[in-house]
Design a protein around this motif. Structure first.
Motif, PDB file in Angstrom:
ATOM      1  N   GLU A  15      18.664  -0.473  28.620  1.00  0.00           N
ATOM      2  CA  GLU A  15      18.971  -1.597  27.740  1.00  0.00           C
ATOM      3  C   GLU A  15      20.162  -2.395  28.245  1.00  0.00           C
ATOM      4  OE1 GLU A  15      19.494   0.071  23.889  1.00  0.00           O
ATOM      5  OE2 GLU A  15      17.355   0.476  23.586  1.00  0.00           O
ATOM      6  N   SER A  16      21.155  -1.707  28.774  1.00  0.00           N
ATOM      7  CA  SER A  16      22.341  -2.385  29.297  1.00  0.00           C
ATOM      8  C   SER A  16      21.993  -3.261  30.489  1.00  0.00           C
ATOM      9  CB  SER A  16      23.404  -1.362  29.698  1.00  0.00           C
ATOM     10  OG  SER A  16      23.838  -0.613  28.580  1.00  0.00           O
ATOM     11  N   LEU A  17      21.140  -2.756  31.364  1.00  0.00           N
ATOM     12  CA  LEU A  17      20.732  -3.538  32.521  1.00  0.00           C
ATOM     13  C   LEU A  17      19.905  -4.750  32.106  1.00  0.00           C
ATOM     14  CD1 LEU A  17      19.746  -0.625  34.935  1.00  0.00           C
ATOM     15  CD2 LEU A  17      21.684  -2.185  35.206  1.00  0.00           C
ATOM     16  N   GLU A  18      19.002  -4.564  31.149  1.00  0.00           N
ATOM     17  CA  GLU A  18      18.167  -5.675  30.708  1.00  0.00           C
ATOM     18  C   GLU A  18      18.967  -6.725  29.947  1.00  0.00           C
ATOM     19  OE1 GLU A  18      15.102  -3.609  28.577  1.00  0.00           O
ATOM     20  OE2 GLU A  18      13.791  -3.489  30.339  1.00  0.00           O
ATOM     21  N   ASP A  19      20.077  -6.324  29.337  1.00  0.00           N
ATOM     22  CA  ASP A  19      20.928  -7.255  28.587  1.00  0.00           C
ATOM     23  C   ASP A  19      21.784  -8.134  29.491  1.00  0.00           C
ATOM     24  OD1 ASP A  19      19.929  -6.371  26.209  1.00  0.00           O
ATOM     25  OD2 ASP A  19      21.573  -4.987  25.776  1.00  0.00           O
TER      26      ASP A  19
END
Length: 264
Positions: A15-19
């Motif tokens: 999720e952090s990477l996609e954000d």
């Protein structure tokens, strides 16, 4: 708990990477591991079974192993032959066992099928429930069909989960009359056989045998040898259909395309 914690951490990282926004990370996912679907049972003679390679049987077995809805464990193959060695180490766990007769009274037809004490099939030749193989051909065929897999012994059957129903219709010399074979066919069909394995043939078109197979066809798949003599089925001069393989409702099989017993 550790497994759940790691799973949550993995999701947080994804999720952090996609954000991070478009143009930076298109998508994020775990780096999944894959492996070959090779099939290597523990049976020592397995690699010598060229027939399984010819038939691509291993590819089918991989599908069965991978598909939880596919199962050949309920398949019963009747070996109509010279009998089966019921004590053979690669076959003894693959036999159909008539539990009513096994746990019943000796000398009594406990299941009411017309055959007394047919615990492990039936011997048409000697009219008893001991389908003993006094030739070895039937045991050979039973092993090809359904020898036990992954037992560190011998070979692997084509249908690894199937059960064997011994039906002795051939004498010790490998010969039998149409009437005896017809009786065996009907017995097998009436006692749960899904497949009739008939590794024999002849040039006489028997009405008794044909009627028995026509009856069995409603319950079972009859399979017979196309022949081992190199004679074509015809129509042509000096061509002779081999029965029962030549009947339209029987599946005729041969070892390889190099033999001449071909339809037409």
């Amino acid at each position: 708990q550790l497994k759940d914690t790691l799973a949550l951490l993995e999701l947080d990282v994804i999720e952090s990477l996609e954000d991070m926004g478009s143009g930076i990370v298109e998508f994020a996912e775990l780096n999944y591991l894959f492996h070959t679907n090779s099939y290597s049972p523990s049976d020592p003679l397995y690699l010598q079974q060229w027939n399984k390679t010819k038939m691509k049987a291993d590819s089918l077995q991989q599908i069965v192993n991978a598909d939880t809805t596919a199962d050949d464990g309920d398949i019963i193959i009747a070996i109509l032959d010279t009998g089966v060695d019921t004590g053979h180490v690669d076959l003894k766990n693959k036999l159909v066992i008539n539990q009513l007769e096994l746990n019943g009274t000796d000398g009594v037809d406990d299941d009411g099928n017309g055959f007394v004490d047919d615990v492990y099939g039936w011997d048409i030749i000697n009219n008893d429930g001991v389908a003993h193989d006094d030739n070895s051909h039937g045991t050979h065929c039973a092993g090809i069909a359904a020898a036990e897999a992954n037992n560190n012994l011998g070979i692997v059957g084509i249908s690894e989960g199937a059960k064997i129903l011994p039906v002795k219709v051939l004498q010790s010399n490998g010969w039998a009359g149409s009437d005896q074979i017809g009786q065996g066919i009907v017995y097998a069909a009436n006692n749960g056989a899904d497949i009739l394995s008939m590794s024999f043939g002849g040039y006489g078109r028997s009405q008794i045998q044909e009627n028995a197979l026509a009856y069995a066809y409603a319950f079972s798949l009859p399979i017979a040898a196309a022949g081992n003599d190199g004679i074509k089925l015809g129509p042509c001069f000096m061509c002779y259909p081999s029965y029962p393989a030549a009947y339209s409702f029987v599946l005729g099989v041969q070892a390889t395309k190099n033999f001449q017993n071909v339809n037409g």
